[in-house]
Design a protein around this motif. Structure first.
Motif, PDB file in Angstrom:
ATOM      1  N   ALA A  29      -9.211  -6.655   9.431  1.00 45.30           N
ATOM      2  CA  ALA A  29      -8.885  -6.970   8.033  1.00 45.30           C
ATOM      3  C   ALA A  29      -9.472  -6.128   7.034  1.00 45.30           C
ATOM      4  CB  ALA A  29      -9.101  -8.710   8.061  1.00 45.30           C
ATOM      5  N   VAL A  30      -8.696  -6.382   5.820  1.00 50.60           N
ATOM      6  CA  VAL A  30      -9.472  -5.448   4.791  1.00 50.60           C
ATOM      7  C   VAL A  30      -9.256  -6.132   3.535  1.00 50.60           C
ATOM      8  CG1 VAL A  30      -7.551  -3.808   4.526  1.00 50.60           C
ATOM      9  CG2 VAL A  30      -9.655  -3.118   3.666  1.00 50.60           C
ATOM     10  N   ARG A  36      -3.225  -0.976  17.454  1.00 48.51           N
ATOM     11  CA  ARG A  36      -4.569  -1.095  16.388  1.00 48.51           C
ATOM     12  C   ARG A  36      -3.768  -1.726  14.912  1.00 48.51           C
ATOM     13  NH1 ARG A  36      -8.806   1.567  17.683  1.00 48.51           N
ATOM     14  NH2 ARG A  36      -9.509   1.877  15.953  1.00 48.51           N
ATOM     15  N   ILE A  37      -4.124  -2.875  14.539  1.00 48.55           N
ATOM     16  CA  ILE A  37      -3.319  -3.518  13.742  1.00 48.55           C
ATOM     17  C   ILE A  37      -4.414  -3.926  12.624  1.00 48.55           C
ATOM     18  CG2 ILE A  37      -2.049  -5.734  13.231  1.00 48.55           C
ATOM     19  CD1 ILE A  37      -1.490  -6.136  16.155  1.00 48.55           C
ATOM     20  N   LEU A  38      -3.879  -3.566  11.273  1.00 52.58           N
ATOM     21  CA  LEU A  38      -4.536  -3.604  10.076  1.00 52.58           C
ATOM     22  C   LEU A  38      -3.929  -4.734   9.153  1.00 52.58           C
ATOM     23  CD1 LEU A  38      -6.618  -2.822   8.183  1.00 52.58           C
ATOM     24  CD2 LEU A  38      -5.203  -1.275   7.109  1.00 52.58           C
ATOM     25  N   VAL A  39      -4.660  -5.835   8.957  1.00 49.61           N
ATOM     26  CA  VAL A  39      -4.051  -6.921   7.973  1.00 49.61           C
ATOM     27  C   VAL A  39      -4.923  -6.686   6.670  1.00 49.61           C
ATOM     28  CG1 VAL A  39      -3.492  -9.081   7.616  1.00 49.61           C
ATOM     29  CG2 VAL A  39      -3.031  -8.067   9.908  1.00 49.61           C
ATOM     30  N   PRO A  40      -4.130  -6.026   5.583  1.00 51.82           N
ATOM     31  CA  PRO A  40      -4.953  -6.609   4.303  1.00 51.82           C
ATOM     32  C   PRO A  40      -4.696  -8.158   3.877  1.00 51.82           C
ATOM     33  CG  PRO A  40      -3.241  -4.675   4.543  1.00 51.82           C
ATOM     34  CD  PRO A  40      -3.138  -5.658   5.263  1.00 51.82           C
ATOM     35  N   VAL A  41      -5.812  -8.442   3.235  1.00 60.50           N
ATOM     36  CA  VAL A  41      -5.836  -9.808   2.731  1.00 60.50           C
ATOM     37  C   VAL A  41      -6.483  -9.923   1.476  1.00 60.50           C
ATOM     38  CG1 VAL A  41      -5.966 -11.113   5.080  1.00 60.50           C
ATOM     39  CG2 VAL A  41      -8.102 -10.291   3.960  1.00 60.50           C
ATOM     40  N   LYS A  42      -5.710 -10.683   0.537  1.00 62.21           N
ATOM     41  CA  LYS A  42      -6.220 -10.728  -0.898  1.00 62.21           C
ATOM     42  C   LYS A  42      -6.844 -12.161  -1.299  1.00 62.21           C
ATOM     43  CE  LYS A  42      -4.994  -9.485  -5.446  1.00 62.21           C
ATOM     44  NZ  LYS A  42      -3.928  -9.129  -6.401  1.00 62.21           N
ATOM     45  N   ARG A  43      -7.769 -12.293  -1.867  1.00 57.80           N
ATOM     46  CA  ARG A  43      -8.291 -13.743  -2.447  1.00 57.80           C
ATOM     47  C   ARG A  43      -7.692 -13.756  -3.808  1.00 57.80           C
ATOM     48  NH1 ARG A  43     -12.792 -15.041  -5.833  1.00 57.80           N
ATOM     49  NH2 ARG A  43     -13.425 -16.979  -5.233  1.00 57.80           N
ATOM     50  N   SER A  50     -13.871  -6.055   9.977  1.00 62.15           N
ATOM     51  CA  SER A  50     -13.211  -6.094   8.844  1.00 62.15           C
ATOM     52  C   SER A  50     -13.927  -5.326   7.660  1.00 62.15           C
ATOM     53  CB  SER A  50     -13.328  -7.498   8.214  1.00 62.15           C
ATOM     54  OG  SER A  50     -14.664  -7.897   7.878  1.00 62.15           O
ATOM     55  N   THR A  51     -13.344  -4.953   6.692  1.00 63.76           N
ATOM     56  CA  THR A  51     -13.850  -4.094   5.639  1.00 63.76           C
ATOM     57  C   THR A  51     -13.623  -4.700   4.157  1.00 63.76           C
ATOM     58  OG1 THR A  51     -13.241  -2.111   6.959  1.00 63.76           O
ATOM     59  CG2 THR A  51     -13.834  -1.768   4.743  1.00 63.76           C
ATOM     60  N   LEU A  52     -14.684  -4.845   3.485  1.00 63.12           N
ATOM     61  CA  LEU A  52     -14.445  -5.089   1.998  1.00 63.12           C
ATOM     62  C   LEU A  52     -14.523  -3.937   1.185  1.00 63.12           C
ATOM     63  CD1 LEU A  52     -14.663  -7.117  -0.374  1.00 63.12           C
ATOM     64  CD2 LEU A  52     -17.174  -6.932  -0.331  1.00 63.12           C
TER      65      LEU A  52
END
Ligand code: AMP
Length: 253
Positions: free
Chosen positions: A66-67, A6-13, A89-91
């Motif tokens: 993705a979060v 169960r993979i989570l990837v945090p992504v930043k703008r 995904s989650t914001l």
């Protein structure tokens, strides 16, 4: 039987990597008005790696999520992950406020615990603040092993072997899940997302939460007093021969 991934990837703008950042008038940060934003390049690598893992380990990957922690516009970077094959995904909506790495890590800890992720792949650093702290702090908060600056990731059942970039070479480490990985530039070359894929991704879910929903305060503990550009380098001079060069050096010492 090995654990399902169960993979989570945090992504930043962040401000697009091709732009030269300018300091704002108040000298408290980088000018963000009228500037192009993109996914943090190291996070794009993390998204690509998670998608590669899913393709290579069909059936072993239960979920790619993705979060992003940011304003509503951070949905743009979540859509890139969704277009690249992420399921959900989650914001975490913090409005326009800057959130420090410790707060980001605390939010990520709650997201991990809420949905039982067992592998988190982050960028090694966000190119706007260059903190290079979030992955390490998240590993500390969760008490998980961490493999930072990854240039290769190999998954075999519950074991993950990671080659890490270190000064002047590479170090290979092995750990059992759960694990934190941070990406370095050599890990992969992210593919460009096509427009049809982006359009399709619009149908995929983006859950919106507030930091309070996760019980985390995003109050800033650091105050930027002043941000300055490095002094402009003075132009050099040309000398006509070695004798003049030696004379100039003598003048300067
Ligand atoms: P930093 O410690 O700020 O250099 O960030 C390292 C990594 O943490 C980034 O490459 C992202 O994967 C993650 N990260 C940091 N800030 C955020 C954010 N606001 N939203 C999502 N991920 C973040």
């Amino acid at each position: 039987m090995s654990t399902k991934l169960r993979i989570l990837v945090p992504v930043k703008r962040v401000i697009d990597a091709s732009l030269k950042p300018r300091i704002n008038k108040a000298q408290t940060g980088v000018e963000t008005k009228g500037v192009k934003f993109s996914i943090n390049p190291f996070d794009d690598i993390a998204v690509e790696e998670a998608a590669k893992i899913k393709a290579a380990h069909k059936g072993a990957v239960e979920k790619l999520h993705a979060v992003s922690i940011g304003g509503t516009k951070a949905q743009d970077v979540l859509r890139i992950a969704l277009a690249k094959g992420f399921d959900t995904s989650t914001l975490v909506d913090v409005g326009e406020q800057d959130v420090e790495p410790l707060q980001v890590s605390k939010i990520l800890q709650k997201v991990v615990e809420k949905d039982n992720f067992n592998l988190v792949i982050l960028g090694k650093q966000a190119i706007d603040d260059d903190s290079n702290q979030t992955g390490q702090m998240l590993a500390g908060l969760l008490n998980w092993p961490q493999a930072t600056n990854a240039s290769e990731v190999v998954i075999e059942g519950d074991s993950v072997t990671v080659t890490k970039e270190i000064d002047g070479g590479a170090e290979t480490v092995k750990a059992k899940l759960p694990l934190i990985i941070t990406t370095d530039l050599r890990l992969n070359e992210p593919k460009f997302v096509t427009l049809p894929k982006m359009m399709k991704a619009k149908k995929k879910p983006i859950e919106t939460l507030k930091p309070e929903d996760l019980g985390v305060s995003v109050e800033q503990r650091l105050k930027v007093l002043k941000l300055e550009e490095p002094p402009v380098r003075k132009a050099g001079i040309k000398v006509k021969d070695v004798d003049e060069l030696v004379a100039k050096i003598k003048e300067l010492i």
